[in-house]
Design a protein around this motif. Structure first.
Motif, short mmCIF file in Angstrom:
data_model
loop_
_atom_site.label_atom_id
_atom_site.label_comp_id
_atom_site.label_asym_id
_atom_site.label_seq_id
_atom_site.Cartn_x
_atom_site.Cartn_y
_atom_site.Cartn_z
N LEU A 8 0.81 -1.22 0.00
CA LEU A 8 0.00 0.00 0.00
C LEU A 8 0.85 1.28 0.00
O LEU A 8 0.51 2.26 -0.64
CB LEU A 8 -0.92 0.00 1.23
CG LEU A 8 -1.83 1.23 1.40
CD1 LEU A 8 -2.85 1.31 0.26
CD2 LEU A 8 -2.57 1.19 2.74
N LEU A 9 1.98 1.24 0.72
CA LEU A 9 2.68 2.51 1.01
C LEU A 9 4.02 2.69 0.30
O LEU A 9 4.73 3.66 0.57
CB LEU A 9 2.88 2.64 2.53
CG LEU A 9 1.61 2.58 3.40
CD1 LEU A 9 1.98 2.64 4.87
CD2 LEU A 9 0.66 3.72 3.04
N HIS A 10 4.39 1.80 -0.63
CA HIS A 10 5.76 1.87 -1.15
C HIS A 10 6.05 3.11 -2.01
O HIS A 10 7.18 3.31 -2.41
CB HIS A 10 6.16 0.58 -1.88
CG HIS A 10 5.46 0.35 -3.18
ND1 HIS A 10 4.22 -0.23 -3.28
CD2 HIS A 10 5.83 0.61 -4.45
CE1 HIS A 10 3.86 -0.31 -4.54
NE2 HIS A 10 4.83 0.21 -5.29
N HIS A 11 5.03 3.94 -2.28
CA HIS A 11 5.31 5.19 -3.01
C HIS A 11 5.17 6.43 -2.12
O HIS A 11 5.14 7.55 -2.62
CB HIS A 11 4.40 5.32 -4.24
CG HIS A 11 4.82 4.39 -5.35
ND1 HIS A 11 5.92 4.64 -6.14
CD2 HIS A 11 4.31 3.20 -5.76
CE1 HIS A 11 6.06 3.64 -7.01
NE2 HIS A 11 5.09 2.75 -6.80
N GLU A 12 5.07 6.23 -0.82
CA GLU A 12 5.05 7.38 0.10
C GLU A 12 6.46 7.96 0.18
O GLU A 12 7.44 7.23 0.01
CB GLU A 12 4.59 6.93 1.50
CG GLU A 12 3.15 6.43 1.55
CD GLU A 12 2.11 7.53 1.33
OE1 GLU A 12 2.46 8.72 1.42
OE2 GLU A 12 0.94 7.19 1.07
N LYS A 13 6.56 9.26 0.40
CA LYS A 13 7.88 9.92 0.48
C LYS A 13 8.02 10.65 1.82
O LYS A 13 7.04 11.09 2.40
CB LYS A 13 8.03 10.93 -0.68
CG LYS A 13 8.06 10.29 -2.06
CD LYS A 13 9.39 9.63 -2.34
CE LYS A 13 9.40 8.71 -3.53
NZ LYS A 13 9.10 9.37 -4.77
N MET A 14 9.27 10.81 2.25
CA MET A 14 9.55 11.40 3.56
C MET A 14 9.12 12.86 3.67
O MET A 14 8.94 13.38 4.76
CB MET A 14 11.06 11.31 3.86
CG MET A 14 11.62 9.92 3.81
SD MET A 14 11.11 8.92 5.19
CE MET A 14 12.29 9.50 6.40
N ASP A 15 8.98 13.54 2.52
CA ASP A 15 8.56 14.95 2.58
C ASP A 15 7.04 15.10 2.48
O ASP A 15 6.53 16.21 2.31
CB ASP A 15 9.25 15.75 1.46
CG ASP A 15 8.92 15.21 0.07
OD1 ASP A 15 8.15 14.22 -0.03
OD2 ASP A 15 9.42 15.76 -0.92
N GLY A 16 6.33 13.99 2.57
CA GLY A 16 4.86 14.05 2.57
C GLY A 16 4.25 14.20 1.17
O GLY A 16 3.05 14.41 1.03
N LYS A 17 5.12 14.07 0.13
CA LYS A 17 4.60 14.29 -1.23
C LYS A 17 4.37 12.98 -2.00
O LYS A 17 4.30 12.99 -3.23
CB LYS A 17 5.55 15.20 -2.00
CG LYS A 17 5.54 16.62 -1.45
CD LYS A 17 6.39 17.54 -2.29
CE LYS A 17 6.36 18.95 -1.71
NZ LYS A 17 7.50 19.74 -2.11
N GLY A 18 4.33 11.89 -1.28
CA GLY A 18 4.13 10.61 -1.96
C GLY A 18 2.65 10.28 -2.11
O GLY A 18 1.79 11.11 -1.89
N TYR A 19 2.36 9.03 -2.50
CA TYR A 19 0.97 8.59 -2.61
C TYR A 19 0.86 7.16 -2.10
O TYR A 19 1.89 6.49 -1.99
CB TYR A 19 0.48 8.73 -4.07
CG TYR A 19 1.17 7.83 -5.09
CD1 TYR A 19 0.70 6.54 -5.35
CD2 TYR A 19 2.30 8.27 -5.78
CE1 TYR A 19 1.33 5.73 -6.28
CE2 TYR A 19 2.92 7.45 -6.72
CZ TYR A 19 2.44 6.18 -6.97
OH TYR A 19 3.05 5.38 -7.89
N PRO A 20 -0.31 6.65 -1.78
CA PRO A 20 -1.66 7.23 -1.96
C PRO A 20 -2.09 8.12 -0.79
O PRO A 20 -3.09 8.81 -0.92
CB PRO A 20 -2.55 5.99 -2.04
CG PRO A 20 -1.85 4.95 -1.24
CD PRO A 20 -0.39 5.24 -1.35
N MET A 21 -1.38 8.14 0.32
CA MET A 21 -1.94 8.80 1.49
C MET A 21 -1.20 10.08 1.89
O MET A 21 -1.58 10.73 2.85
CB MET A 21 -1.98 7.81 2.65
CG MET A 21 -2.94 6.68 2.32
SD MET A 21 -2.71 5.22 3.28
CE MET A 21 -3.54 5.69 4.75
#
Ligand code: FE2
Length: 354
Positions: free
Chosen positions: A219-232
């Protein structure tokens, strides 16, 4: 043995590693002397480069944590599970498919714990048509090695491996025309591709066979540390370490892989890009562990040195990866041997193709 791009391969070159087709069956065995016909066959199978044995690379062999056979088996396991998703619409994964993934992750774990000091060499064993499956297997191996380097325990590492194997499973629900589009994606197509994280999670959320840790990775492997990732758009504090590991390994492996539409990037350059991204978007500590587990200049790599000389890596310096022992090549002949650990004024400026 050294890696040579298919455009530079010539009849008479001897294969240093076996090559597999899109069914993971042997296409050409190690030791085969290439002919025009074989080279054509490799091109048709969308193979971008092969390992060859020649005068310059004679006797050079690199060690790898994961033997080719296990890697090929892992690619087969991923392919079977992913195909199952494409063929059986809307149904969650069968336990059999997940069991096969678990089985191969366990075999990889054994190798990782047995070959403690061996670095991972990214190997090209099949064509770019197999990218998704090959990528999943490679991200799993890298993520498990990084997890081990971080000191996570065996059970945790296994879950990281399973999550990494399945991280892009949601892509099987996205039309191929969008996934393989060569032109830039339109905003709506981009949204469609980004759906793969949620779609993958949906496929696994009712499956008891897949742990919450593995599902979170999907679910979260495209989240980024600066809060600009997805989906959440999660903040760094909310992104667990197992997800951060897979995120870095995913980006790194994508950069160093050949695709149907672009050539791969060299490992040193890819690591440099990740190092820059690690300032804001990725976990810097995990980046340092990635450098520890990947073989940046495997034996057989052709390099250019800072003094302009060209050479081939003939031996690694285990404690100083960027300073291997290099045999200089002059007029396509072997010349002097330089141990970069003994001459600190010299360094590798780039890897090159010969
Ligand atoms: Fe992804």
């Amino acid at each position: 043995m050294r890696l040579k791009s298919i455009e530079r391969v010539e009849p008479g070159d001897k294969l240093g590693k076996a090559v597999y087709d899109d069914k993971c069956q042997l296409l050409l065995a190690r030791g085969v002397n290439l002919t025009f016909k074989y080279i054509e066959r490799l091109k048709q199978a969308s193979i971008h480069c092969v390992y060859i044995e020649d005068y310059l690379s004679e006797g050079l062999e690199f060690e790898n944590v994961i033997p080719d056979e296990i890697k090929v088996r892992s690619i087969t396991a991923v392919k079977n599970v992913f195909k199952e998703v494409t063929e059986r619409k809307g149904v969650s994964l069968s336990t059999r498919g997940v069991d096969a993934i678990k089985d191969i992750v366990d075999q990889m774990m054994d190798m990782i714990f047995q070959n403690r000091d061996t670095l991972y060499v990214m190997t090209e064993l099949m064509g770019t048509d197999m990218y998704t499956y090959n990528h999943s297997a490679e991200v799993a191996i890298l993520s498990m090695l990084v997890a081990k380097s971080l000191g996570l325990n065996g059970q945790y590492i296994q879950k990281v491996g399973i999550g990494a194997m399945l991280h892009d499973i949601g892509k099987m629900k996205i039309p191929n025309e969008v996934l393989n589009k060569r032109d830039p994606l339109t905003p709506s197509e981009l949204d469609q591709v980004r759906e793969h994280a949620k779609l993958g999670y949906e496929l696994l959320k009712d499956s008891d066979a897949v742990s919450p840790i593995s599902r979170q990775i999907v679910l979260l492997h495209h989240e980024k540390m600066d809060g600009k990732g997805y989906p959440m758009m999660l903040d760094s504090d909310d992104i667990p370490v197992h997800v951060r590991i897979v995120t870095i390994c995913d980006i790194f492996n994508a950069l160093v892989s050949n695709r149907s539409y672009r050539e791969k990037m060299n490992i040193d350059m890819a690591l440099e890009i990740i190092r820059t991204e690690a300032v804001y978007q990725l976990d810097r500590e995990i980046y340092y562990h990635l450098i520890k587990v990947v073989n940046i200049y495997p034996v057989g790599t052709v390099v250019e040195l800072s003094n302009g000389k060209m050479g081939i890596v003939i031996k690694e310096n285990k404690d100083a990866q960027t300073r291997p022992i290099v045999q200089v090549i002059k007029d396509k002949k072997k010349a002097e041997i330089l141990n970069l650990l003994n001459d600190l004024t010299l360094f590798i400026s780039k890897t090159i193709e010969l």
